[in-house]
Design a protein around this motif. Structure first.
Motif, PDB file in Angstrom:
ATOM      1  N   GLU A  80       0.696  -1.151  -0.054  1.00 13.01           N
ATOM      2  CA  GLU A  80       0.068   0.051  -0.047  1.00 13.01           C
ATOM      3  C   GLU A  80       0.811   1.372  -0.065  1.00 13.01           C
ATOM      4  O   GLU A  80       0.200   2.301  -0.225  1.00 13.01           O
ATOM      5  CB  GLU A  80      -0.960  -0.011   1.241  1.00 13.01           C
ATOM      6  N   HIS A  81       2.294   1.054   0.156  1.00 11.35           N
ATOM      7  CA  HIS A  81       2.981   2.288   0.344  1.00 11.35           C
ATOM      8  C   HIS A  81       4.031   2.444  -0.961  1.00 11.35           C
ATOM      9  O   HIS A  81       4.942   3.049  -0.776  1.00 11.35           O
ATOM     10  CB  HIS A  81       3.828   2.382   1.603  1.00 11.35           C
ATOM     11  N   THR A  82       3.772   1.652  -2.009  1.00 12.08           N
ATOM     12  CA  THR A  82       4.690   1.371  -2.904  1.00 12.08           C
ATOM     13  C   THR A  82       4.910   2.803  -3.589  1.00 12.08           C
ATOM     14  O   THR A  82       6.164   3.221  -4.034  1.00 12.08           O
ATOM     15  CB  THR A  82       4.128   0.313  -4.088  1.00 12.08           C
ATOM     16  N   VAL A  83       3.792   3.419  -3.968  1.00 15.50           N
ATOM     17  CA  VAL A  83       3.899   4.851  -4.889  1.00 15.50           C
ATOM     18  C   VAL A  83       4.653   5.738  -3.653  1.00 15.50           C
ATOM     19  O   VAL A  83       5.574   6.507  -4.237  1.00 15.50           O
ATOM     20  CB  VAL A  83       2.500   5.475  -4.864  1.00 15.50           C
ATOM     21  N   GLU A  84       4.158   5.809  -2.555  1.00 10.72           N
ATOM     22  CA  GLU A  84       4.842   6.724  -1.609  1.00 10.72           C
ATOM     23  C   GLU A  84       6.223   6.477  -1.403  1.00 10.72           C
ATOM     24  O   GLU A  84       7.295   7.416  -1.491  1.00 10.72           O
ATOM     25  CB  GLU A  84       4.391   6.515  -0.228  1.00 10.72           C
ATOM     26  N   LEU A  85       6.887   5.155  -1.293  1.00 14.80           N
ATOM     27  CA  LEU A  85       8.192   4.664  -1.277  1.00 14.80           C
ATOM     28  C   LEU A  85       8.908   5.083  -2.579  1.00 14.80           C
ATOM     29  O   LEU A  85      10.274   5.769  -2.574  1.00 14.80           O
ATOM     30  CB  LEU A  85       8.376   3.267  -1.118  1.00 14.80           C
ATOM     31  N   HIS A  86       8.238   5.279  -3.744  1.00 12.23           N
ATOM     32  CA  HIS A  86       9.143   5.355  -5.000  1.00 12.23           C
ATOM     33  C   HIS A  86       9.192   7.009  -5.034  1.00 12.23           C
ATOM     34  O   HIS A  86      10.285   7.652  -5.465  1.00 12.23           O
ATOM     35  CB  HIS A  86       8.264   5.071  -6.437  1.00 12.23           C
ATOM     36  N   ALA A  87       8.343   7.571  -4.374  1.00 11.92           N
ATOM     37  CA  ALA A  87       8.492   9.205  -4.487  1.00 11.92           C
ATOM     38  C   ALA A  87       9.288   9.646  -3.406  1.00 11.92           C
ATOM     39  O   ALA A  87      10.191  10.592  -3.807  1.00 11.92           O
ATOM     40  CB  ALA A  87       6.797   9.769  -4.077  1.00 11.92           C
ATOM     41  N   ALA A  88       9.707   8.833  -2.355  1.00  8.57           N
ATOM     42  CA  ALA A  88      10.421   9.254  -1.346  1.00  8.57           C
ATOM     43  C   ALA A  88      11.882   9.156  -1.983  1.00  8.57           C
ATOM     44  O   ALA A  88      12.835   9.771  -1.692  1.00  8.57           O
ATOM     45  CB  ALA A  88      10.307   8.564  -0.108  1.00  8.57           C
ATOM     46  N   VAL A  89      12.181   7.900  -2.539  1.00  7.55           N
ATOM     47  CA  VAL A  89      13.411   7.578  -3.056  1.00  7.55           C
ATOM     48  C   VAL A  89      13.853   8.692  -4.323  1.00  7.55           C
ATOM     49  O   VAL A  89      14.888   8.895  -4.296  1.00  7.55           O
ATOM     50  CB  VAL A  89      13.474   6.535  -3.947  1.00  7.55           C
ATOM     51  N   LEU A 130      14.020  21.064  -2.073  1.00  2.00           N
ATOM     52  CA  LEU A 130      13.871  20.019  -3.017  1.00  2.00           C
ATOM     53  C   LEU A 130      13.064  18.723  -2.819  1.00  2.00           C
ATOM     54  O   LEU A 130      12.117  18.258  -3.596  1.00  2.00           O
ATOM     55  CB  LEU A 130      15.238  19.382  -3.492  1.00  2.00           C
ATOM     56  N   VAL A 131      12.856  18.516  -1.483  1.00  2.00           N
ATOM     57  CA  VAL A 131      12.292  17.362  -0.989  1.00  2.00           C
ATOM     58  C   VAL A 131      10.816  17.708  -1.104  1.00  2.00           C
ATOM     59  O   VAL A 131       9.854  17.034  -1.468  1.00  2.00           O
ATOM     60  CB  VAL A 131      12.381  16.738   0.432  1.00  2.00           C
ATOM     61  N   ALA A 132      10.495  18.864  -0.729  1.00  4.67           N
ATOM     62  CA  ALA A 132       9.141  19.570  -0.539  1.00  4.67           C
ATOM     63  C   ALA A 132       8.509  19.656  -2.110  1.00  4.67           C
ATOM     64  O   ALA A 132       7.587  19.081  -2.042  1.00  4.67           O
ATOM     65  CB  ALA A 132       8.991  20.738   0.205  1.00  4.67           C
ATOM     66  N   TRP A 133       9.402  20.052  -2.863  1.00  7.27           N
ATOM     67  CA  TRP A 133       9.097  20.392  -4.326  1.00  7.27           C
ATOM     68  C   TRP A 133       8.802  18.847  -4.723  1.00  7.27           C
ATOM     69  O   TRP A 133       7.793  18.677  -5.490  1.00  7.27           O
ATOM     70  CB  TRP A 133      10.165  21.094  -5.039  1.00  7.27           C
ATOM     71  N   SER A 134       9.714  18.002  -4.856  1.00  7.09           N
ATOM     72  CA  SER A 134       9.348  16.730  -5.325  1.00  7.09           C
ATOM     73  C   SER A 134       8.011  15.841  -4.739  1.00  7.09           C
ATOM     74  O   SER A 134       7.569  15.176  -5.573  1.00  7.09           O
ATOM     75  CB  SER A 134      10.587  15.772  -4.572  1.00  7.09           C
ATOM     76  N   LEU A 135       7.960  16.097  -3.199  1.00  5.63           N
ATOM     77  CA  LEU A 135       6.683  15.268  -2.882  1.00  5.63           C
ATOM     78  C   LEU A 135       5.618  16.061  -3.203  1.00  5.63           C
ATOM     79  O   LEU A 135       4.599  15.347  -3.677  1.00  5.63           O
ATOM     80  CB  LEU A 135       6.764  15.366  -1.412  1.00  5.63           C
TER      81      LEU A 135
END
Length: 439
Positions: A80-89, A130-135
């Motif tokens: 259930e967290h696959t999308v979030e994990l890819h985004a975090a990476v 950059l992390v905020a922008w990416s998320l």
């Protein structure tokens, strides 16, 4: 595009496709690794054993490390967290690129002192932006709740205008490498992105937890540091990503903890590690500038205490080194500690470089959740255990700071963690945990 950013992009091209790393004439699997097995004579006292072991060269220690085979997964399993994990990476990789470029170009005039006396560089702010922008880019239209270290109050003043301009330029250079189609950001937009980390967190809802540069003293000192991003859901850690641009993809020795690591990250494809984990799906590692981390990693719980190595903070002011040594002596650890900055220690523990991490800060220090959130997800999925100094689980549901931690934090393999908890209770004159439960 800055020449440094462009060079770093070329250096790491194709790194994700490697299943092994060539070091000299040998081809070694990337991860995980067991700890060192160097033994000292039994008749020596603990401090003598440490002194003798420390005298051994890093080259000899590295030869003693044994590779432990692990399955190479095609990709992180769906959850259930696959999308979030890819985004975090992706977010951590983008921030790591900026940090890597800035570290070797860091100038004294580009850092300031915060109230807590930890050095802050332009990279701290730039990485957070950059992390905020990416998320936001990954989840358009969704509100972003992010608990992060920095704010833009000082950047919005007249005195901070020059620094904000420098941060904006670095942010745009990094975006030009990874997202060339994106229009350059303005200083005001960058300041707003930095301020998006003002969430108070808590036990309800979903909150990203970011330390843009964990180990800022290590960053300035050209040692180890990490970009750390975790995710809380209803107060529980559900994923974590660590970007460690200076951490080798092979088992570390004391030589990898000292100054000079920044320069190596540009010339050695075996330097720079990304760790990623989501709840129930395991922990993985890979090149920091590759794709998704694909090598499944595990902590190493098969070593006897005399073969185990423990880690602690590089800075003595961050932890009581004397207490850590006393505990190590009590449980029979013979090798000297590895001292390195940041949550890179959690990554090293998760792949078997060491068996123990102990942190005992001054009693007045309040531990912040961003200093541990991402690392906790990774070590737990790798099979390790983390708790406060008396064995209680860490509580991430209370906001930006932890409640009382009984003097510190201990992360270790299961067997070592049990031994350390018993040693701490003995040193403090407390009854064994089983006896206390009966009472």
């Amino acid at each position: 595009m800055s020449s440094t950013l462009a060079a770093s992009r070329g250096t790491h091209a194709g790194g994700a496709a490697q299943a092994g790393l060539r070091r000299g004439s040998s081809v070694l699997p990337v991860l995980p690794w067991s700890g060192s097995v160097l033994k000292q004579p039994k008749q020596q006292q603990p401090q003598q054993r440490r002194t003798a072991a420390a005298a051994l060269s890093g080259r000899r220690q590295r030869r003693a490390v044994r590779a432990v085979a692990a399955p190479l997964a095609p990709e992180v399993s769906a959850s259930e967290h696959t999308v979030e994990l890819h985004a975090a990476v992706e977010a951590v990789r983008l921030a790591s690129r900026l940090c890597q470029a800035v570290q070797v170009e860091l100038k004294t005039g580009e850092k300031v002192e915060k109230e807590d006396e930890s050095p802050v560089t332009v990279a701290d702010y730039g990485a957070q932006a950059l992390v905020a922008w990416s998320l936001q880019h990954a989840f358009p239209g969704q509100p972003l709740s992010m608990v992060a270290e920095e704010d833009a109050i000082d950047l919005r003043t007249a005195e901070g205008a020059v620094m904000l301009a420098r941060i904006t330029a670095l942010v745009n250079e990094a975006l030009a490498v990874e997202h060339p189609q994106v229009a350059p950001l303005t200083p005001g937009e960058v300041a707003d992105l930095v301020d998006s980390g003002s969430s108070q967190g808590g036990g309800q809802g979903r909150h990203w937890v970011l330390d843009p540069i964990d180990g800022t003293r290590g960053f300035v000192g050209m040692r180890q540091y990490a970009v750390c991003l975790g995710l809380l859901q209803e107060g529980e850690v559900v994923l974590g990503v660590l970007g460690c641009p200076n951490l080798p993809q092979y088992a570390i020795t004391a030589d990898d903890c000292d100054e000079g690591q920044a320069a190596r990250s540009f010339s050695d494809e075996a330097v720079g590690t990304m760790f990623a984990a989501s709840k129930g799906q395991g922990a993985y590692a890979g090149p920091v500038f590759g794709g998704m981390p694909r090598q499944r990693i595990f902590c190493n719980d098969i070593l006897a205490p005399g073969e185990a190595r423990y880690m602690e903070s590089f800075e003595a002011r961050h932890s009581n080194h004397g207490l850590a040594m006393q505990i190590a002596d009590e449980i029979g650890v013979e090798l000297p500690s590895l001292r390195l900055d940041s949550q890179a220690k959690y990554g090293a523990l998760s792949r078997g470089d060491a068996s123990i991490f102990m942190r005992f800060p001054d009693a007045s220090y309040r531990e912040k959740i961003w200093d541990h959130c991402a690392g906790v997800a990774i070590i737990e999925e790798a099979g390790a255990v983390i708790s406060d100094a008396l064995g209680n689980p860490l509580d991430f549901s209370q906001g930006r700071f932890f409640p009382d931690l009984n003097g510190g934090i201990v992360a270790a393999t299961p067997s070592m963690h049990r031994a350390i908890m018993a040693a701490i209770r003995k040193i403090r004159g407390l009854p064994p945990r089983e006896q206390q439960a009966e009472q």
